[in-house]
Write a protein that holds these residues in place. Sequence first.
Motif, PDB file in Angstrom:
ATOM      1  N   GLY A   1       0.819  -0.972  -0.006  1.00 23.55           N
ATOM      2  CA  GLY A   1       0.256   0.182   0.203  1.00 23.55           C
ATOM      3  C   GLY A   1       0.926   1.000  -0.321  1.00 23.55           C
ATOM      4  O   GLY A   1       0.250   2.285  -0.026  1.00 23.55           O
TER       5      GLY A   1
ATOM      6  N   TRP B   1      -9.945  -8.420  -5.841  1.00 19.45           N
ATOM      7  CA  TRP B   1      -8.761  -7.528  -4.434  1.00 19.45           C
ATOM      8  C   TRP B   1      -8.573  -6.105  -4.953  1.00 19.45           C
ATOM      9  O   TRP B   1      -8.130  -5.651  -4.101  1.00 19.45           O
TER      10      TRP B   1
ATOM     11  N   HIS C   1      -8.403  -2.696  -2.263  1.00 21.46           N
ATOM     12  CA  HIS C   1      -6.684  -2.852  -2.764  1.00 21.46           C
ATOM     13  C   HIS C   1      -6.310  -0.989  -2.739  1.00 21.46           C
ATOM     14  O   HIS C   1      -6.164  -0.059  -2.176  1.00 21.46           O
TER      15      HIS C   1
ATOM     16  N   LYS D   1     -11.754   3.420   2.127  1.00 21.04           N
ATOM     17  CA  LYS D   1     -11.705   1.730   2.554  1.00 21.04           C
ATOM     18  C   LYS D   1     -13.510   0.985   3.536  1.00 21.04           C
ATOM     19  O   LYS D   1     -13.393   2.835   4.324  1.00 21.04           O
TER      20      LYS D   1
END
Length: 157
Positions: free
Chosen positions: A55, A143, A147, A152
Amino acid sequence: MESCIIETPLGFTKIVGDDYGITDITVLNSTEKITDIIPESLEECVIQLNEYFEGTRQQFDLALNPQGTDFQNKVWRQLEQIPYGKTITYFELSKQLGDIKAIRAVAQANAKNPIWIVIPCHRVIGSDGHLTGYAGGLHRKRWLLEHECPHKQQSLF
């Protein structure tokens, strides 16, 4: 050409390239032996992929050398312009390339993208907003998009 196998959150990944650039990054659907010593020409790619999955990287800065037709390479270069955390439709991609009638050819070129994640074909979705075909499997596409999502979802429990 040199190659290596690394492990990612989405499975074992094979990287192929040389001093001219990366030619292939492919997620594998099998368990493979992780490469002990990464070839020097692939080290930076491994570092940047790891940063992406951690990240801490949103843009890649790698020499790329995908092998394809002129049209495929044109599509792949356009895919690289899709910002991290954003999606576009196949129609929008065709429009950006200057020919909305080429939507099927654009989709086929997208599907043949040899450089997983770095050339972000996962950021292309169907016109109705749904996830559509993805060589690595729709669970991986989902995913990757989650990501990269700037917002989020927090757990309520």
